[in-house]
Design an enzyme around this catalytic site. Sequence first.
Site, mmCIF file in Angstrom:
data_model
loop_
_atom_site.group_PDB
_atom_site.id
_atom_site.type_symbol
_atom_site.label_atom_id
_atom_site.label_comp_id
_atom_site.label_asym_id
_atom_site.label_seq_id
_atom_site.Cartn_x
_atom_site.Cartn_y
_atom_site.Cartn_z
ATOM 1 N N HIS A 74 0.817 -1.220 0.000
ATOM 2 C CA HIS A 74 0.000 0.000 0.000
ATOM 3 C C HIS A 74 0.853 1.274 0.000
ATOM 4 O O HIS A 74 0.319 2.373 -0.121
ATOM 5 C CB HIS A 74 -0.981 -0.009 1.183
ATOM 6 N N ASP A 77 -0.649 -7.659 1.518
ATOM 7 C CA ASP A 77 -0.065 -6.316 1.518
ATOM 8 C C ASP A 77 1.451 -6.411 1.664
ATOM 9 O O ASP A 77 2.012 -6.195 2.732
ATOM 10 C CB ASP A 77 -0.673 -5.499 2.657
ATOM 11 N N SER A 79 4.369 2.161 8.095
ATOM 12 C CA SER A 79 3.981 1.202 7.068
ATOM 13 C C SER A 79 5.182 0.537 6.421
ATOM 14 O O SER A 79 6.173 1.183 6.089
ATOM 15 C CB SER A 79 3.183 1.903 5.979
ATOM 16 N N GLY A 80 5.058 -0.772 6.199
ATOM 17 C CA GLY A 80 6.113 -1.507 5.521
ATOM 18 C C GLY A 80 7.266 -1.903 6.408
ATOM 19 O O GLY A 80 8.133 -2.671 5.993
#
Length: 472
Positions: free
Chosen positions: A276, A326, A420-421
């Site tokens: 994402h 994801d 994120s990530g």
Amino acid sequence: MEYRQTDAPPSYDSVMNQNTSPPSYPSLQVLSATQIQPYYIPQPTPQIPAPCVVETISTQRRHVLSYKSKRCCYGGSGGSAFVVVLLIIAVGLGVHYGSSLWTLSGKDKETDICTPSSVNCDGKRDCSRGSDESRCVRFGTANELQVMTSKAGSFLPVCAQGWSKSIADQTCQQLGFRQSYAVDVLQSSSSAFQSLNSRFSNTIQGSVNISSSCPLQQTVSLWCCDCGRPPVSTRIIGGAVAAEGQWPWQASLHFRGYHTCGGTLVAPDFIITAAHCFPQEISDYLLPSNWQVYIGMVSQLKLPSSYNVKKITIHENYDPDTKNNDIALLILNRPVSNIQPACLPVFGQTFSPGSKCWTTGFGVTSKGSDSGSIFLMEVAVDLIDLAVCNKPTVYNGLITETMQCAGDLMGGKDSCQGDSGGPLVCKADDRWYLTGVTSWGDGCGKKNHPGVYSNVGRLLTWIHGKMQQERP
């Protein structure tokens, strides 16, 4: 709010009033490690450890709700602000990114074309991208090398007889590594083996034959890199600024000069992060040339030399509505040296609910914060059983098999915007394994709404396959 099973999970990109100027970044003179609050985030607030911050709100298909956006978009002046506006418009309107295969190098998408007579794992590449030969090797307990061939049809351990350093190097190179790190032997109870034939071909699966015997039942244990053993090991439970060297595999992904997502070094040429972080509807985010990667740093004020991104590969079945699959793989333009990666889990390796693991990132660090952390933050979180996380009072069926919940159901310890990530790592046998990739959640540190991470163990086949296809 209450979730219904038909609802999509909270989208991870917030929406802001586009007429509102981003707040200024806090004065660097007044910031210090001691002023940063522990990694407790009861409410969502976007972050940016750079000149400015963009704060946003999510609009769902059926609900308007608050949530934590683990990816943060940054804008300075001029062109950067324009990119931020584009992202806000696209995400704020709830654009769907699609689920096609996103393997990007420059502006081109690559497809994998297979011949009608293609055979999986026969050692011969029949598909244009080599997918027929990319899922034939895996590692079992104690890093036992296991190979599947077209004749065997199942994974079998490789007999250690005839094994050599050169074969180990070739096998690791096939898997996307530069060379082998260590080889050992294991005592196996298997009744069938893959034994080396007289001539080693381009792939290990083309170089073995099924055998019912193996001298002394000794099979190959193969390590393609030293991993998961940082030089610094002190920990402070509850959230704190990370010391240099504690999490060397932590990556900071900069989009046009600003930290946007986290990532994890898993091999000298590869970073694992979240899908994402690369919204398909905004083409600039899909261009490798717009990204730079910093690895092993603990402060956004002291960046090491950067790595350029050669290619962005996003899971072909990533669903931006459900956040299923994801995960993304970044291929770097040059190998990383002198920085130890996190270990990838081996096949079947699991960590029990309640296991204490760690998540790290440069995300926001306190309730109401309008900026991200300059310093790398760490926090211990407990793994939460899938069934518990899917209870009506928690996420009510939104958690899939490719997801992992971690945190505290009472609230408090969590990841948030800007994380994120990034990695969720768990320790076993004195090594840290990448267990999850920071993905999504409702709010930050809210009661009964723990962080949700992509389950790396469930995505191992995809990871190994893509590393083989994109090997240097």
